[in-house]
Design a protein around this motif. Sequence first.
Motif, PDB file in Angstrom:
ATOM      1  N   LEU A  33      57.921  49.873  69.323  1.00  0.00           N
ATOM      2  CA  LEU A  33      57.048  48.774  69.247  1.00  0.00           C
ATOM      3  C   LEU A  33      55.833  48.962  70.155  1.00  0.00           C
ATOM      4  O   LEU A  33      56.259  49.462  71.384  1.00  0.00           O
ATOM      5  CB  LEU A  33      57.620  47.303  69.155  1.00  0.00           C
ATOM      6  CG  LEU A  33      58.849  47.203  68.141  1.00  0.00           C
ATOM      7  CD1 LEU A  33      59.229  45.698  68.349  1.00  0.00           C
ATOM      8  CD2 LEU A  33      58.004  47.301  66.867  1.00  0.00           C
ATOM      9  N   GLY A  34      54.833  48.557  69.918  1.00  0.00           N
ATOM     10  CA  GLY A  34      53.789  48.707  71.255  1.00  0.00           C
ATOM     11  C   GLY A  34      52.642  47.365  70.581  1.00  0.00           C
ATOM     12  O   GLY A  34      52.329  47.131  69.721  1.00  0.00           O
ATOM     13  N   ILE A  35      51.840  46.946  71.912  1.00  0.00           N
ATOM     14  CA  ILE A  35      50.972  45.819  71.665  1.00  0.00           C
ATOM     15  C   ILE A  35      49.701  46.521  72.226  1.00  0.00           C
ATOM     16  O   ILE A  35      48.679  45.676  72.139  1.00  0.00           O
ATOM     17  CB  ILE A  35      51.363  44.680  72.596  1.00  0.00           C
ATOM     18  CG1 ILE A  35      51.710  45.195  73.926  1.00  0.00           C
ATOM     19  CG2 ILE A  35      52.662  43.896  71.861  1.00  0.00           C
ATOM     20  CD1 ILE A  35      52.187  43.671  74.760  1.00  0.00           C
ATOM     21  N   ASP A  36      49.625  48.052  72.685  1.00  0.00           N
ATOM     22  CA  ASP A  36      48.337  48.496  72.977  1.00  0.00           C
ATOM     23  C   ASP A  36      48.265  49.680  72.176  1.00  0.00           C
ATOM     24  O   ASP A  36      49.372  50.496  72.125  1.00  0.00           O
ATOM     25  CB  ASP A  36      48.458  49.052  74.497  1.00  0.00           C
ATOM     26  CG  ASP A  36      48.478  47.574  75.268  1.00  0.00           C
ATOM     27  OD1 ASP A  36      47.673  46.805  75.203  1.00  0.00           O
ATOM     28  OD2 ASP A  36      49.473  47.333  75.977  1.00  0.00           O
ATOM     29  N   ASP A  37      47.094  49.976  71.745  1.00  0.00           N
ATOM     30  CA  ASP A  37      46.870  50.859  70.799  1.00  0.00           C
ATOM     31  C   ASP A  37      47.108  52.475  71.460  1.00  0.00           C
ATOM     32  O   ASP A  37      46.951  52.692  72.716  1.00  0.00           O
ATOM     33  CB  ASP A  37      45.327  51.350  70.618  1.00  0.00           C
ATOM     34  CG  ASP A  37      45.140  51.878  68.984  1.00  0.00           C
ATOM     35  OD1 ASP A  37      46.190  52.235  68.429  1.00  0.00           O
ATOM     36  OD2 ASP A  37      44.067  52.271  68.594  1.00  0.00           O
ATOM     37  N   GLY A  38      48.042  53.371  70.699  1.00  0.00           N
ATOM     38  CA  GLY A  38      48.705  54.613  71.328  1.00  0.00           C
ATOM     39  C   GLY A  38      49.722  54.515  71.971  1.00  0.00           C
ATOM     40  O   GLY A  38      50.297  55.282  72.242  1.00  0.00           O
TER      41      GLY A  38
END
Length: 330
Positions: free
Chosen positions: A41-46
């Motif tokens: 998972l990620g909340i920042d692009d990349g």
Amino acid sequence: MDFLSPLLVAVIVFLSIDTHTLAQSSLCRTSCGAIPIRYPLGIDDGCGSPYYRNMLICANSSRLFLRTPSGTYPVAAVDYTDPHLVVNDPSMWSCRSSGTDDAVLRRAANPFSLDTSTRFSLSSKNDYLFFNCSGESVIVEPKPAFCERFPDRCDSACDSAAYLCRNPPECPDALADRRTSCCSYYPKASESLRLLLQHCSTYASVYWRTVGANFPPYDQVPEYGIRVDFEIPVTTRCLQCEDVRRGGGTCGFETQSRSFLCLCDEGNATTYCTDGTYRGRRASAAVIAGTATVSVAGAVGIGALVWYLRKIRKNSVVTCGVQSNENRLF
């Protein structure tokens, strides 16, 4: 002071930098409020896996939300050992958030849905309670007896004798003396949930949370919420990237090509942090999901701009620091 200097500097910077992405190591946040954010998972692009790109939002660095075709929903918890997240649907009924009056039980709800093309899926540990369903459109029957009489229609019945209808979490007596009908049904797809709600007033989702070390099913308790399972893509490159002996990077991706990148303190790496692939393109801030490169077209543009500015400056007529209409740039 030359009045063209600030303009010239700004244009040179704009033309000479081709910024593919701007995500930096400091922007790959590892938490949103009290909820940890880790691969995939990620909340920042990349950051994280591209399979979950732009699906999670962290509002004010404190509240995590999941984007779906039916709306944006607050996330209550994320588990990476048994990969799933728990989503709250504010429109559904629960003892905690909505009370138990008849008006609440008869209000319309927006059905929760997921994009089937993603790596998210509705968990089989969810139970759905439907209230005030139309007897003409929905088979509302006590399931054990109904299935004995009509085994070929058993899967189509909404069970009015379900345990959770008699014992809803947090308020076991809420439906005991009411004229509200309740039945339990597990839709095989989110589309089935939407179709069923066309004939019922509202619904509640209850998931079975595992607690303690008892033997199933005695190690589970019902709680309000929608459990959404997710997959953790495991690749050799990601394992090498996260290996502390090879620099202990973070698995991410290039935002344009979506190709794998190992996110390191000193820049991007295509394999792992200690292989040195990011050397020669370091920046003052470690660029994680892309690089800023000098564009050849930008360099040509700079030369043409400088020549033009010198030409108009030679022929300019300036009186008391004010340009005339003949040589005005803007």
